[in-house]
Scaffold this active site. Structure first.
Site, PDB file in Angstrom:
ATOM      1  N   SER A  13      46.083  27.422  48.906  1.00 30.30           N
ATOM      2  CA  SER A  13      45.087  26.374  48.679  1.00 30.30           C
ATOM      3  C   SER A  13      45.683  25.066  49.158  1.00 30.30           C
ATOM      4  CB  SER A  13      44.738  26.256  47.203  1.00 30.30           C
ATOM      5  OG  SER A  13      43.995  25.064  46.974  1.00 30.30           O
ATOM      6  N   TYR A  36      48.021  25.856  38.853  1.00 31.29           N
ATOM      7  CA  TYR A  36      47.368  26.384  40.063  1.00 31.29           C
ATOM      8  C   TYR A  36      48.115  25.929  41.324  1.00 31.29           C
ATOM      9  CZ  TYR A  36      43.463  27.380  43.257  1.00 31.29           C
ATOM     10  OH  TYR A  36      42.679  27.863  44.280  1.00 31.29           O
ATOM     11  N   SER A  52      51.281  27.808  41.721  1.00 26.29           N
ATOM     12  CA  SER A  52      51.051  29.193  42.169  1.00 26.29           C
ATOM     13  C   SER A  52      50.760  29.239  43.665  1.00 26.29           C
ATOM     14  CB  SER A  52      49.903  29.846  41.377  1.00 26.29           C
ATOM     15  OG  SER A  52      48.638  29.336  41.766  1.00 26.29           O
ATOM     16  N   THR A  92      31.947  28.427  45.518  1.00 26.40           N
ATOM     17  CA  THR A  92      31.964  29.830  45.060  1.00 26.40           C
ATOM     18  C   THR A  92      31.780  29.819  43.536  1.00 26.40           C
ATOM     19  OG1 THR A  92      34.312  29.933  44.472  1.00 26.40           O
ATOM     20  CG2 THR A  92      33.774  30.372  46.779  1.00 26.40           C
TER      21      THR A  92
HETATM   22  P1  NAD Z   1      36.096  33.652  42.614  1.00 23.15           P
HETATM   23  O1  NAD Z   1      36.337  33.319  41.185  1.00 23.15           O
HETATM   24  O2  NAD Z   1      34.708  33.554  43.133  1.00 23.15           O
HETATM   25  O3  NAD Z   1      36.652  35.105  42.941  1.00 23.15           O
HETATM   26  C1  NAD Z   1      37.903  35.535  42.495  1.00 23.15           C
HETATM   27  C2  NAD Z   1      37.831  37.020  42.229  1.00 23.15           C
HETATM   28  O4  NAD Z   1      39.139  37.440  41.821  1.00 23.15           O
HETATM   29  C3  NAD Z   1      36.866  37.414  41.083  1.00 23.15           C
HETATM   30  O5  NAD Z   1      35.982  38.411  41.529  1.00 23.15           O
HETATM   31  C4  NAD Z   1      37.798  37.922  39.992  1.00 23.15           C
HETATM   32  O6  NAD Z   1      37.239  38.970  39.213  1.00 23.15           O
HETATM   33  C5  NAD Z   1      38.984  38.409  40.804  1.00 23.15           C
HETATM   34  N1  NAD Z   1      40.200  38.475  39.982  1.00 23.15           N
HETATM   35  C6  NAD Z   1      40.633  37.576  39.062  1.00 23.15           C
HETATM   36  N2  NAD Z   1      41.749  38.021  38.475  1.00 23.15           N
HETATM   37  C7  NAD Z   1      42.039  39.229  39.020  1.00 23.15           C
HETATM   38  C8  NAD Z   1      43.076  40.179  38.817  1.00 23.15           C
HETATM   39  N3  NAD Z   1      44.038  39.980  37.910  1.00 23.15           N
HETATM   40  N4  NAD Z   1      43.050  41.307  39.567  1.00 23.15           N
HETATM   41  C9  NAD Z   1      42.082  41.522  40.464  1.00 23.15           C
HETATM   42  N5  NAD Z   1      41.073  40.651  40.699  1.00 23.15           N
HETATM   43  C10 NAD Z   1      41.052  39.517  39.995  1.00 23.15           C
HETATM   44  O7  NAD Z   1      37.081  32.696  43.439  1.00 23.15           O
HETATM   45  P2  NAD Z   1      37.024  32.212  44.971  1.00 23.15           P
HETATM   46  O8  NAD Z   1      36.569  30.800  44.967  1.00 23.15           O
HETATM   47  O9  NAD Z   1      36.372  33.220  45.825  1.00 23.15           O
HETATM   48  O10 NAD Z   1      38.580  32.172  45.293  1.00 23.15           O
HETATM   49  C11 NAD Z   1      39.224  33.200  46.013  1.00 23.15           C
HETATM   50  C12 NAD Z   1      40.646  32.770  46.334  1.00 23.15           C
HETATM   51  O11 NAD Z   1      40.631  31.586  47.119  1.00 23.15           O
HETATM   52  C13 NAD Z   1      41.474  32.444  45.090  1.00 23.15           C
HETATM   53  O12 NAD Z   1      42.802  32.851  45.298  1.00 23.15           O
HETATM   54  C14 NAD Z   1      41.393  30.943  45.029  1.00 23.15           C
HETATM   55  O13 NAD Z   1      42.482  30.384  44.339  1.00 23.15           O
HETATM   56  C15 NAD Z   1      41.406  30.591  46.494  1.00 23.15           C
HETATM   57  N6  NAD Z   1      40.850  29.262  46.777  1.00 23.15           N
HETATM   58  C16 NAD Z   1      39.566  28.958  46.428  1.00 23.15           C
HETATM   59  C17 NAD Z   1      39.082  27.677  46.699  1.00 23.15           C
HETATM   60  C18 NAD Z   1      37.683  27.263  46.351  1.00 23.15           C
HETATM   61  O14 NAD Z   1      37.390  26.054  46.455  1.00 23.15           O
HETATM   62  N7  NAD Z   1      36.799  28.148  45.939  1.00 23.15           N
HETATM   63  C19 NAD Z   1      39.915  26.748  47.317  1.00 23.15           C
HETATM   64  C20 NAD Z   1      41.202  27.107  47.654  1.00 23.15           C
HETATM   65  C21 NAD Z   1      41.667  28.381  47.381  1.00 23.15           C
END
Ligand code: NAD
Length: 252
Positions: free
Chosen positions: A151, A164, A167, A199
């Protein structure tokens, strides 16, 4: 074969966090490119929901939905056994998109909230990266692409996200190390650093704040999961064969 011969078509992709948001868009995009996809999520209902979309949009391929907790090694071991017995081959592309947030200002951040975010985001990425690499190496057929979600917050920090940010900075360091160690097996490892992507993870943010963020983004809008999936598709094919250990910002 080696990475130069790798293409997404005909290959098996494994996407953790594939039941939602970015992970779901990645599954859809890679399936569109011809891959058979193992949709992995903590929630089997969410993974099945993604699977239904794949069956509708890319019906010719053999997709599967699997439940796993990426933060637990025994769960990851069982997952890899299921993938191996179903497809008789290791995944060629693995996308680590499982992630959580537990926001709290540093002065009040609990040990439990720190550990739980590190366990899923960093340890989970380690466990899957290691397991996929081991399965490729033991198969004796080199080549693959491991794509980890970092991120932009891991680079610049963010109020209330000390756990976060730590991580995600860790994911970058881990991925760069994996790139160096796994290059000899033809496995490329890269990190994507998304900015603000709309999301389920971000849907609790009030509209006023979303508008403010969007106003600060030069390209004039928040990111979409598909913006990240497009970069995954690039990193999953031979078009990116000379890129490893990179961190690619997708921030608009
Ligand atoms: P989201 O919450 O929509 O999806 C995350 C998914 O991970 C969920 O379906 C959840 O059930 C699953 N999950 C959580 N814990 C788990 C575990 N222990 N084992 C297996 N699955 C697990 O989130 P997103 O926005 O799609 O984010 C996806 C990735 O992108 C994440 O790593 C997030 O940190 C990263 N990210 C997101 C953003 C953003 O703005 N949305 C920005 C930077 C990084």
């Amino acid at each position: 074969g080696n990475l130069c011969e790798r293409s997404v078509g005909d290959s098996l992709c494994d996407s953790s966090g594939g039941g939602s948001g970015i992970g779901r868009a990645v599954c859809q995009r890679l399936a569109q490119e011809g891959a058979s996809v193992a949709v992995v999520d903590l929630s089997i209902d969410s993974a099945n929901d993604t699977l239904r979309r794949l069956a509708r949009d890319a019906p010719g391929q053999d997709h599967v939905a699997l439940a796993a907790d990426v933060s637990r090694s025994e769960s990851v071991r069982a997952l890899m056994e299921q993938i191996q017995s179903r497809f008789l081959a290791p995944p060629r592309v693995a996308v680590n998109s499982a992630g959580i947030t537990r926001d709290e200002f540093l002065l009040r951040l609990s040990e439990e909230a720190f550990d739980s975010v590190l366990n899923v985001n960093l340890k989970g990425t380690f466990l899957i990266t290691q397991a996929v690499a081991q399965s490729i190496v033991t198969s004796g057929q080199d080549g693959g692409s491991i794509i980890n979600m970092g991120s932009i917050v891991g680079k610049v920090g963010n109020l209330g996200q000390g756990n976060y940010a730590a991580s995600k900075a860790g994911v970058e360091g881990l991925t760069k190390t994996a790139a160096k160690e796994l290059a000899k097996f033809g496995i490329c490892c890269n990190t994507i650093l998304p900015g603000f992507i709309a999301t389920p993870m971000t849907e609790k943010v009030p509209q006023k704040v979303l508008d403010k963020f969007a106003g600060m983004i030069p390209l004039g809008r928040l990111g979409r999961p598909e913006d990240v999936a497009d970069v995954c598709a690039f990193l999953a094919t031979e078009d990116s064969k000379y890129i490893t250990g990179a961190s690619i910002e997708v921030t608009g």
